[in-house]
Motif scaffolding. Structure first.
Motif, short mmCIF file in Angstrom:
data_model
loop_
_atom_site.label_atom_id
_atom_site.label_comp_id
_atom_site.label_asym_id
_atom_site.label_seq_id
_atom_site.Cartn_x
_atom_site.Cartn_y
_atom_site.Cartn_z
N LYS A 187 35.51 32.91 40.16
CA LYS A 187 35.50 34.10 41.02
C LYS A 187 34.09 34.57 41.38
O LYS A 187 33.89 35.10 42.46
N GLN A 188 33.15 34.38 40.48
CA GLN A 188 31.77 34.81 40.76
C GLN A 188 30.92 33.66 41.30
O GLN A 188 29.78 33.85 41.68
N HIS A 189 31.47 32.45 41.25
CA HIS A 189 30.83 31.26 41.80
C HIS A 189 29.47 30.95 41.16
O HIS A 189 28.53 30.55 41.85
N SER B 1 35.50 33.72 25.52
CA SER B 1 34.48 33.00 26.28
C SER B 1 35.10 32.04 27.28
O SER B 1 34.55 31.84 28.37
N ASP B 2 36.24 31.46 26.94
CA ASP B 2 36.94 30.59 27.91
C ASP B 2 37.37 31.39 29.14
O ASP B 2 37.18 30.95 30.27
N ILE B 3 37.93 32.56 28.89
CA ILE B 3 38.40 33.40 30.00
C ILE B 3 37.23 33.89 30.84
O ILE B 3 37.24 33.79 32.07
N LEU B 4 36.18 34.41 30.17
CA LEU B 4 35.03 34.92 30.91
C LEU B 4 34.29 33.81 31.65
O LEU B 4 33.89 33.99 32.80
N GLY B 5 34.10 32.67 31.00
CA GLY B 5 33.42 31.55 31.65
C GLY B 5 34.19 31.05 32.87
O GLY B 5 33.59 30.78 33.91
N SER B 6 35.50 30.95 32.74
CA SER B 6 36.32 30.51 33.87
C SER B 6 36.24 31.51 35.02
O SER B 6 36.12 31.13 36.18
N ASN B 7 36.27 32.80 34.67
CA ASN B 7 36.16 33.84 35.69
C ASN B 7 34.80 33.79 36.38
O ASN B 7 34.73 33.88 37.60
N SER C 91 27.02 28.70 38.88
CA SER C 91 26.92 27.26 38.65
C SER C 91 27.03 26.95 37.16
O SER C 91 26.87 27.82 36.30
N PHE C 92 27.26 25.68 36.87
CA PHE C 92 27.33 25.23 35.48
C PHE C 92 26.03 25.53 34.76
O PHE C 92 26.03 26.02 33.63
N ASN C 93 24.89 25.27 35.40
CA ASN C 93 23.60 25.53 34.76
C ASN C 93 23.40 27.00 34.45
O ASN C 93 22.83 27.36 33.41
N THR C 94 23.86 27.88 35.33
CA THR C 94 23.76 29.32 35.07
C THR C 94 24.61 29.70 33.87
O THR C 94 24.19 30.49 33.02
N LEU C 95 25.80 29.12 33.77
CA LEU C 95 26.66 29.40 32.61
C LEU C 95 26.04 28.89 31.32
O LEU C 95 26.17 29.53 30.27
N VAL C 96 25.36 27.75 31.38
CA VAL C 96 24.68 27.23 30.19
C VAL C 96 23.59 28.21 29.74
O VAL C 96 23.47 28.51 28.54
#
Length: 112
Positions: free
Chosen positions: A75-77, A65-71, A79-84
């Motif tokens: 790279k996909q730009h 999840s760290d790798i995917l979230g960072s990517n 937002s933090f809210n979208t990741l949440v």
């Protein structure tokens, strides 16, 4: 845990302490439920192996999840809210697998 994850949508300098405090409590409750399920699923005498396997899968998931979230952020730009929201939805998706758990695991009681 999935529902409380959405509290991070309101994350800022004012709410950070409250969110982290409550999140810690919620995460611990979630972890205890998973550990209880792992103990019930492990044959008698293999408890250490069951715990080691559970922790290995957990650590792999955290690293992935760290790798995917960072990517997704870099790279996909996204937002933090979208990741949440993605985090909450993927956590909630685990509930889809609960009906497939063997009934014997769910019916076990402490000391059985």
């Amino acid at each position: 845990n999935a529902i409380f994850t959405l509290a991070y949508l309101g994350y800022n300098a004012t709410s950070a302490y409250a969110i982290h405090s409550i999140a810690g409590f919620v995460v611990v409750l979630s972890e205890l439920a998973l550990m209880d399920l792992a103990v019930r699923s492990t044959p008698r005498g293999c408890e250490a192996l069951g715990f080691a396997l559970m922790m290995s899968v957990r650590n792999f998931g955290i690293a992935l999840s760290d790798i995917l979230g960072s990517n997704l952020m870099d790279k996909q730009h996204l937002s933090f809210n979208t990741l949440v929201i993605i985090n909450a939805l993927t956590t909630l998706a685990v509930l889809l697998f609960v009906p497939f758990l063997p009934k014997i695991v769910l019916m076990k009681r402490d000391g059985d």
